[in-house]
Scaffold this motif. Structure first.
Motif, PDB file in Angstrom:
ATOM      1  N   ARG A 164       0.864  -1.182   0.000  1.00 50.29           N
ATOM      2  CA  ARG A 164       0.000   0.000   0.000  1.00 50.29           C
ATOM      3  C   ARG A 164       0.895   1.225   0.000  1.00 50.29           C
ATOM      4  O   ARG A 164       1.963   1.215   0.595  1.00 50.29           O
ATOM      5  CB  ARG A 164      -0.857  -0.030   1.269  1.00 50.29           C
ATOM      6  CG  ARG A 164      -1.776   1.148   1.452  1.00 50.29           C
ATOM      7  CD  ARG A 164      -2.579   0.963   2.714  1.00 50.29           C
ATOM      8  NE  ARG A 164      -3.628  -0.004   2.416  1.00 50.29           N
ATOM      9  CZ  ARG A 164      -4.818  -0.001   2.962  1.00 50.29           C
ATOM     10  NH1 ARG A 164      -5.118   0.874   3.879  1.00 50.29           N
ATOM     11  NH2 ARG A 164      -5.714  -0.884   2.627  1.00 50.29           N
ATOM     12  N   THR A 210       3.547  -0.352   9.054  1.00 51.43           N
ATOM     13  CA  THR A 210       2.137   0.032   9.068  1.00 51.43           C
ATOM     14  C   THR A 210       1.998   1.549   9.178  1.00 51.43           C
ATOM     15  O   THR A 210       2.936   2.243   9.556  1.00 51.43           O
ATOM     16  CB  THR A 210       1.391  -0.622  10.249  1.00 51.43           C
ATOM     17  OG1 THR A 210       2.014  -0.212  11.474  1.00 51.43           O
ATOM     18  CG2 THR A 210       1.406  -2.143  10.152  1.00 51.43           C
ATOM     19  N   GLU A 245      -3.205   3.941  11.257  1.00 51.84           N
ATOM     20  CA  GLU A 245      -4.450   3.162  11.388  1.00 51.84           C
ATOM     21  C   GLU A 245      -4.179   1.657  11.353  1.00 51.84           C
ATOM     22  O   GLU A 245      -5.095   0.869  11.239  1.00 51.84           O
ATOM     23  CB  GLU A 245      -5.439   3.546  10.290  1.00 51.84           C
ATOM     24  CG  GLU A 245      -6.063   4.922  10.460  1.00 51.84           C
ATOM     25  CD  GLU A 245      -5.096   6.050  10.082  1.00 51.84           C
ATOM     26  OE1 GLU A 245      -4.403   5.938   9.054  1.00 51.84           O
ATOM     27  OE2 GLU A 245      -5.035   7.044  10.837  1.00 51.84           O
ATOM     28  N   ASP A 246      -2.915   1.267  11.425  1.00 52.60           N
ATOM     29  CA  ASP A 246      -2.472  -0.128  11.429  1.00 52.60           C
ATOM     30  C   ASP A 246      -2.696  -0.823  10.084  1.00 52.60           C
ATOM     31  O   ASP A 246      -2.754  -2.048  10.025  1.00 52.60           O
ATOM     32  CB  ASP A 246      -3.124  -0.909  12.575  1.00 52.60           C
ATOM     33  CG  ASP A 246      -2.268  -2.084  13.017  1.00 52.60           C
ATOM     34  OD1 ASP A 246      -1.021  -1.980  12.918  1.00 52.60           O
ATOM     35  OD2 ASP A 246      -2.831  -3.109  13.433  1.00 52.60           O
ATOM     36  N   ASN A 247      -2.818  -0.036   8.997  1.00 58.56           N
ATOM     37  CA  ASN A 247      -2.868  -0.624   7.658  1.00 58.56           C
ATOM     38  C   ASN A 247      -1.466  -1.097   7.297  1.00 58.56           C
ATOM     39  O   ASN A 247      -0.493  -0.371   7.512  1.00 58.56           O
ATOM     40  CB  ASN A 247      -3.334   0.405   6.628  1.00 58.56           C
ATOM     41  CG  ASN A 247      -4.757   0.841   6.870  1.00 58.56           C
ATOM     42  OD1 ASN A 247      -5.655   0.016   6.984  1.00 58.56           O
ATOM     43  ND2 ASN A 247      -4.962   2.150   6.967  1.00 58.56           N
TER      44      ASN A 247
END
Length: 140
Positions: A92, A120, A123-125
């Motif tokens: 991402r 990450t 938001e811990d994505n």
């Protein structure tokens, strides 16, 4: 534990001076029984030309936190630690804010160590998933 944790983080942050880690503004922020966490700001200093986080900066963050974790969890008075292989899957993109790298030990051998490093966002994505192999060699 907090005093011990604070001491480890201070040592990790002190060794950043005059290194790539300082240039990239990498900061060690948490340590536990089998992990170390660092953060890095995402801004134009670490962007690729199209304005997103450069994969090379991500790799530098991953190797920095994995290598520092090796020093934390091995006897740094007796061994020298070097990264010998790193791989990353960038999943991402991110263009601003901060990224967090958590290095967790997968294999802690006498000579080689294998680290799982998850990068990450706030938001811990999951931004990138990295694997680092380190080698510990006896100090001369």
């Amino acid at each position: 534990m907090n005093e011990y944790k604070d001491k480890i983080l201070k040592v990790c942050n002190d060794i950043r001076k005059n290194t790539l880690m300082e240039t990239l503004e990498i900061e060690y922020i948490d340590v536990g029984e089998n992990y170390l966490v660092a953060k890095m700001p995402v801004n134009s200093r670490v962007h690729q030309p199209d304005g997103i986080l450069h994969g090379g900066a991500t790799i530098a963050l991953a190797e920095s936190v994995g290598s520092a974790a090796s020093y934390v969890f091995l006897d740094a008075q007796k061994v020298i630690v070097r990264g010998i292989e790193i791989s990353a899957n960038h999943l991402r993109s991110i263009s601003d804010g901060e990224v967090f790298a958590r290095a967790t030990i997968i294999h802690n051998g006498r000579t080689t160590q294998l680290w799982d490093i998850r990068i990450t966002d706030r938001e811990d994505n999951l931004i990138s998933l990295c694997k680092l192999t380190t080698i510990s060699l006896p100090r001369a």
